[in-house]
Design an enzyme around this catalytic site. Structure first.
Site, PDB file in Angstrom:
ATOM      1  N   LYS A 101      -2.892   3.177   9.563  1.00  0.00           N
ATOM      2  CA  LYS A 101      -1.821   3.839   8.800  1.00  0.00           C
ATOM      3  C   LYS A 101      -2.309   4.357   7.457  1.00  0.00           C
ATOM      4  O   LYS A 101      -1.838   5.397   6.980  1.00  0.00           O
ATOM      5  CB  LYS A 101      -0.618   2.905   8.624  1.00  0.00           C
ATOM      6  CG  LYS A 101      -0.760   1.812   7.598  1.00  0.00           C
ATOM      7  CD  LYS A 101       0.532   1.013   7.467  1.00  0.00           C
ATOM      8  CE  LYS A 101       0.427  -0.066   6.409  1.00  0.00           C
ATOM      9  NZ  LYS A 101       0.262   0.469   5.033  1.00  0.00           N
ATOM     10  N   CYS A 152      -3.600  -1.991   8.560  1.00  0.00           N
ATOM     11  CA  CYS A 152      -4.040  -1.250   7.371  1.00  0.00           C
ATOM     12  C   CYS A 152      -4.802   0.032   7.692  1.00  0.00           C
ATOM     13  O   CYS A 152      -4.349   1.128   7.346  1.00  0.00           O
ATOM     14  CB  CYS A 152      -4.910  -2.158   6.495  1.00  0.00           C
ATOM     15  SG  CYS A 152      -3.999  -3.536   5.760  1.00  0.00           S
ATOM     16  N   THR A 180       0.854  -1.184   0.000  1.00  0.00           N
ATOM     17  CA  THR A 180       0.000   0.000   0.000  1.00  0.00           C
ATOM     18  C   THR A 180       0.892   1.236   0.000  1.00  0.00           C
ATOM     19  O   THR A 180       1.635   1.468   0.950  1.00  0.00           O
ATOM     20  CB  THR A 180      -0.921   0.000   1.227  1.00  0.00           C
ATOM     21  OG1 THR A 180      -1.727  -1.177   1.200  1.00  0.00           O
ATOM     22  CG2 THR A 180      -1.816   1.234   1.237  1.00  0.00           C
TER      23      THR A 180
END
Length: 446
Positions: free
Chosen positions: A272, A269, A128
């Site tokens: 952040k 996930c 990501t």
């Protein structure tokens, strides 16, 4: 058509993705710098708890399609498609730290140059990453390689911990960000076995693919924070957040999922990614106000729950509590950004004695807290002699306990239900003080 694939990084994303690609007939070499971890995986043992993963791991190792190594050069030389599944932790300012991604991209470019590799390669950002990362990685290859044959693709993952194998093998959608016709064709072929039931593959530009990942997680986090924000209001006016959830969730425009009020979201996930998207938007002068509110509400929610515990007892320094649930969600051993850790830290400051139990996350918790708290062998021994039970993670085993047994174990029949596992009326009828989240049936206890 099968492909030779390199997967750099064997965290949740890398290990699950690599194993899934191997399961569809590809030759996969997973790379990690941790030698001990690599040896563990070579033996067929998963370093993470994820339902169904170890079975898939063992089968594909046995059939020779899945291998593990610390040799990045081997993976670059042998692989046609190289997935970067590297950590992008938050920096102090909230931005995503890209040092691992950029470092490995530079190493790949150096390996291609030193070995004079001429074949086309696709480097895929599976991590990501903020918008513009694909361009930065592409810039590395364009700068270092005179005859650049590397295409950089953004291919964000949408794996849910606890369901990661299912999500990898049967994705609801695949997002591929690329401006290369060759990369588009190869990536589409690679994912065809996963979408045979008709789920879509979306081809878009790299920046849109990068934003899609952040937008998806931020939107889901917003749904959770909306319900948590509303739960405080419900407690004030005597409404029941669970009934409201049913009432609005039946609307197809809203949907039933991610509407559960509780102690807040955690994990690797949502926290952040929400923070990174907020930072990126601020950086270009286009602040995302709803995203800011989502993060603020989530931070406040766990403290609202902690205050329920603090306000119930006069002398916290003599309080002994049992804590059920340490992982940030059930069906994982992941404790990153877990609400339970915030709760433990705050109660330890007050001198509270804590005994905890979790089906999978005890080891990871011990790495963090050591002997500051005690660890029980099972959910019932955890409660013996304690003043209250606090529930933070909604493991299925916690949903239907023997309340008769709990009555005999707890010193006081008090339950702080951070995941609304129990019905307030029923808890009252069997003699328990019950403190749920956002539920209107609130009896005043002495």
């Amino acid at each position: 058509m099968s492909f030779k694939i390199g997967v750099i990084g064997t965290g949740y994303v890398g290990l699950v993705s690599g194993t899934s690609f191997a399961a569809t007939g590809n030759e996969v070499l997973c790379i990690d710098i941790d030698e001990k971890k690599v040896e563990t995986m070579k033996s067929g043992k998963s370093p993470i708890y994820e339902p169904g993963l170890e079975h898939l791991l063992v089968r594909n190792i046995k059939e020779g399609r899945l291998k593990f190594s610390t040799n990045l050069e081997e993976a670059v030389i042998k692989s046609q498609v190289i997935f970067l599944c590297l950590p992008t932790p938050p920096s102090e300012d909230g931005s995503a730290d890209l040092q691992h991604v950029l470092k490995v991209a530079n190493q790949i470019a150096d390996i291609i140059l030193s070995n004079d590799l001429k074949d086309e390669k696709i480097v895929v950002n599976k991590s990501t990453v903020p918008v513009g990362t694909a361009a930065k990685v592409s810039g590395i290859f364009e700068t270092k390689l005179e005859n650049n044959t590397v295409s950089v693709v953004s291919n964000p993952e949408f794996l849910r911990e606890g369901f990661a194998v299912e999500d990898a093998m049967k994705p609801e959608r695949v997002v591929i960000g690329t401006s290369s016709a060759t990369a588009e064709a190869i990536m589409s072929d690679l994912y065809q076995p996963f979408v045979r039931s008709g789920n879509p593959i979306f081809i878009m530009d790299e920046k849109s693919a990068e934003v899609t990942k952040y937008a998806a997680n931020a939107f889901l986090a917003t749904k959770i924070s909306f319900m948590n924000d509303l739960s405080a209001y419900c407690e004030k006016v005597g409404a029941d957040i669970e009934q409201i959830r049913s009432g609005i969730g039946s609307d197809s425009r809203i949907g039933k999922r991610f509407l559960f009020a509780g102690v807040g979201y955690g994990g690797s996930c949502f926290p952040k990614d929400v923070q990174a998207l907020e930072y990126s938007a601020d950086l270009v002068g286009s602040p995302l106000h709803i995203v800011k509110a989502t993060r603020k509400v989530n931070q406040e929610q766990i403290y609202r729950f902690i205050n329920k515990i603090k306000n119930r007892f006069v002398n916290l320094s003599e309080l002994k509590i049992a804590l059920w649930g340490l992982a940030f969600k059930p069906d994982t051993d992941d404790v990153r950004e877990a609400p339970s850790f915030v709760l433990i830290e705050e109660l330890l400051k007050e001198g509270v004695s804590i005994t905890a139990y979790d089906q999978e996350a005890m080891g990871n918790t011990h790495h963090h807290f050591g002997d500051k708290i005690e660890y029980a062998d099972d959910m019932y021994s955890c409660c013996e002699g304690k003043d209250a039970l606090v529930i933070v993670t909604e493991w299925n085993a916690f949903r239907n306990p023997s309340f008769d047994k709990l009555k005999g174990l707890l010193k006081r029949k008090i339950v702080f239900d951070g995941r609304n596992l129990f019905q307030p009326e029923e808890m009252d009828s069997i003699g328990f003080e019950h403190y749920p989240v956002g539920r209107g049936f609130m009896k005043t206890y002495k």
